[in-house]
Design a protein around this motif. Structure first.
Motif, PDB file in Angstrom:
ATOM      1  N   ASP A   1       0.552  -1.302   0.105  1.00  0.00           N
ATOM      2  CA  ASP A   1       0.178  -0.329   0.149  1.00  0.00           C
ATOM      3  C   ASP A   1       0.951   1.078   0.344  1.00  0.00           C
ATOM      4  O   ASP A   1       0.106   3.034  -0.540  1.00  0.00           O
ATOM      5  N   HIS A   2       1.873   1.397   0.682  1.00  0.00           N
ATOM      6  CA  HIS A   2       2.838   2.321   0.428  1.00  0.00           C
ATOM      7  C   HIS A   2       3.509   2.207  -0.665  1.00  0.00           C
ATOM      8  O   HIS A   2       3.762   3.584  -1.199  1.00  0.00           O
ATOM      9  N   VAL A   3       4.018   1.081  -1.231  1.00  0.00           N
ATOM     10  CA  VAL A   3       4.900   1.391  -2.897  1.00  0.00           C
ATOM     11  C   VAL A   3       3.857   1.726  -3.915  1.00  0.00           C
ATOM     12  O   VAL A   3       4.070   2.577  -4.459  1.00  0.00           O
ATOM     13  N   ASP A   4       2.722   0.856  -3.385  1.00  0.00           N
ATOM     14  CA  ASP A   4       1.783   1.502  -4.339  1.00  0.00           C
ATOM     15  C   ASP A   4       0.929   2.771  -4.257  1.00  0.00           C
ATOM     16  O   ASP A   4       0.510   3.968  -5.481  1.00  0.00           O
ATOM     17  N   PHE A   5       1.554   3.861  -3.057  1.00  0.00           N
ATOM     18  CA  PHE A   5       0.946   4.881  -2.876  1.00  0.00           C
ATOM     19  C   PHE A   5       1.670   6.127  -3.363  1.00  0.00           C
ATOM     20  O   PHE A   5       1.519   7.225  -3.898  1.00  0.00           O
ATOM     21  N   VAL A   6       3.245   5.756  -3.052  1.00  0.00           N
ATOM     22  CA  VAL A   6       4.184   6.089  -3.711  1.00  0.00           C
ATOM     23  C   VAL A   6       3.862   6.727  -5.399  1.00  0.00           C
ATOM     24  O   VAL A   6       4.292   7.502  -5.692  1.00  0.00           O
ATOM     25  N   ALA A   7       3.878   5.147  -5.829  1.00  0.00           N
ATOM     26  CA  ALA A   7       4.176   5.377  -7.456  1.00  0.00           C
ATOM     27  C   ALA A   7       3.179   5.835  -7.702  1.00  0.00           C
ATOM     28  O   ALA A   7       2.738   6.734  -9.317  1.00  0.00           O
ATOM     29  N   SER A   8       1.725   5.687  -6.895  1.00  0.00           N
ATOM     30  CA  SER A   8       0.592   6.546  -8.168  1.00  0.00           C
ATOM     31  C   SER A   8       0.512   7.548  -7.948  1.00  0.00           C
ATOM     32  O   SER A   8      -0.476   8.985  -8.431  1.00  0.00           O
ATOM     33  N   ARG A   9       0.790   8.342  -6.593  1.00  0.00           N
ATOM     34  CA  ARG A   9       0.334   9.554  -5.950  1.00  0.00           C
ATOM     35  C   ARG A   9       1.385  10.533  -5.788  1.00  0.00           C
ATOM     36  O   ARG A   9       1.036  11.451  -6.461  1.00  0.00           O
ATOM     37  N   TRP A  10       1.753  10.038  -4.775  1.00  0.00           N
ATOM     38  CA  TRP A  10       3.273  10.991  -4.768  1.00  0.00           C
ATOM     39  C   TRP A  10       4.106  11.122  -5.623  1.00  0.00           C
ATOM     40  O   TRP A  10       4.051  12.322  -5.671  1.00  0.00           O
ATOM     41  N   ALA A  11       4.646  10.298  -6.581  1.00  0.00           N
ATOM     42  CA  ALA A  11       5.406  10.515  -7.700  1.00  0.00           C
ATOM     43  C   ALA A  11       5.097  11.883  -8.420  1.00  0.00           C
ATOM     44  O   ALA A  11       5.610  12.257  -8.917  1.00  0.00           O
ATOM     45  N   THR A  12       3.648  11.683  -8.839  1.00  0.00           N
ATOM     46  CA  THR A  12       3.102  13.191  -9.300  1.00  0.00           C
ATOM     47  C   THR A  12       2.397  14.550  -8.901  1.00  0.00           C
ATOM     48  O   THR A  12       2.469  15.132  -9.287  1.00  0.00           O
ATOM     49  N   GLU A  13       2.279  13.818  -8.195  1.00  0.00           N
ATOM     50  CA  GLU A  13       1.580  15.197  -7.347  1.00  0.00           C
ATOM     51  C   GLU A  13       2.239  15.981  -6.244  1.00  0.00           C
ATOM     52  O   GLU A  13       1.851  17.114  -5.765  1.00  0.00           O
ATOM     53  N   VAL A  14       2.997  14.854  -5.662  1.00  0.00           N
ATOM     54  CA  VAL A  14       4.238  16.325  -5.182  1.00  0.00           C
ATOM     55  C   VAL A  14       5.000  17.267  -5.631  1.00  0.00           C
ATOM     56  O   VAL A  14       5.732  16.091  -5.997  1.00  0.00           O
ATOM     57  N   ALA A  15       5.508  17.828  -5.256  1.00  0.00           N
ATOM     58  CA  ALA A  15       6.048  18.853  -6.405  1.00  0.00           C
ATOM     59  C   ALA A  15       7.847  18.872  -5.328  1.00  0.00           C
ATOM     60  O   ALA A  15       8.721  19.127  -5.972  1.00  0.00           O
ATOM     61  N   LYS A  16       8.379  18.921  -4.633  1.00  0.00           N
ATOM     62  CA  LYS A  16       9.528  19.024  -3.182  1.00  0.00           C
ATOM     63  C   LYS A  16       8.818  17.903  -2.192  1.00  0.00           C
ATOM     64  O   LYS A  16       8.290  18.744  -1.818  1.00  0.00           O
ATOM     65  N   PHE A  17      10.182  17.559  -1.226  1.00  0.00           N
ATOM     66  CA  PHE A  17       9.481  17.218  -0.730  1.00  0.00           C
ATOM     67  C   PHE A  17      11.734  16.795   0.243  1.00  0.00           C
ATOM     68  O   PHE A  17      12.031  16.253  -0.653  1.00  0.00           O
ATOM     69  N   GLN A  18      11.131  16.560   1.267  1.00  0.00           N
ATOM     70  CA  GLN A  18      11.996  15.943   2.338  1.00  0.00           C
ATOM     71  C   GLN A  18      12.031  15.463   3.625  1.00  0.00           C
ATOM     72  O   GLN A  18      10.785  15.599   4.480  1.00  0.00           O
TER      73      GLN A  18
END
Lengths: 99, 99
Positions: free
Chosen positions: B74-91
């Motif tokens: 569920d984490h791997v999927d969230f990162v691939a399907s949402r985080w990768a496209t909707e987050v501009a910048k992070f730390q």
């Protein structure tokens, strides 16, 4: 609204050195005694995705308390006499609850 | 040793947009349900000294629990399907109590 003030930083001192311990001890003693500061903590930053190594965290009742801390002579003096020379790199973040 | 895993980020979405709200709601729902995650919080980052705007924070009992979360589908999927496209910048930062 309660506010968590944090700063993540790396010292100019070697890890495990007496200078590192003195900076952390003095930081805790001096900053946690400033009026308005609650829940002062020092924690280690351990993610390899950041090269910053320590965190100071403290809570304030509101933004006014945070501003009073920033302007407090003991804070101003700590920043000028210790932070400016002993900290190699840092990043501040302030957090509030999601509205 | 208990560990706080945090990520501070800025979304590609406009502030106050339905897309922003959906990302935060889905993030909370999906990530907080993964085994080992406790005290999941979303907070706003309000210091002008950083341009990152949100924080996800969660606690794990130990590093093994954190690693199991990172590898959870569920984490791997969230990162691939949402985080990768909707987050501009992070730390990311992970904190543990000072030894």
């Amino acid at each position: 609204m309660a506010l968590q003030h944090t700063v993540v930083f790396t010292l100019a001192h070697a890890a495990g050195s007496p200078e590192e311990a003195a900076f952390l001890d003095d930081g805790r003693r001096i900053l946690s005694a400033i009026p308005g500061v609650t829940d002062f903590t020092i924690r280690e930053q351990v993610s390899p995705k950041s090269d910053l190594r320590w965190q100071f965290s403290m809570w304030f009742e509101d933004l006014a308390a945070h501003e009073a801390y920033t302007a407090h002579p003991d804070h101003v003096d700590f920043v000028a006499s210790r932070w400016a020379t002993e900290v190699a790199k840092f990043q501040e973040y302030d957090f509030v609850d999601q509205p």
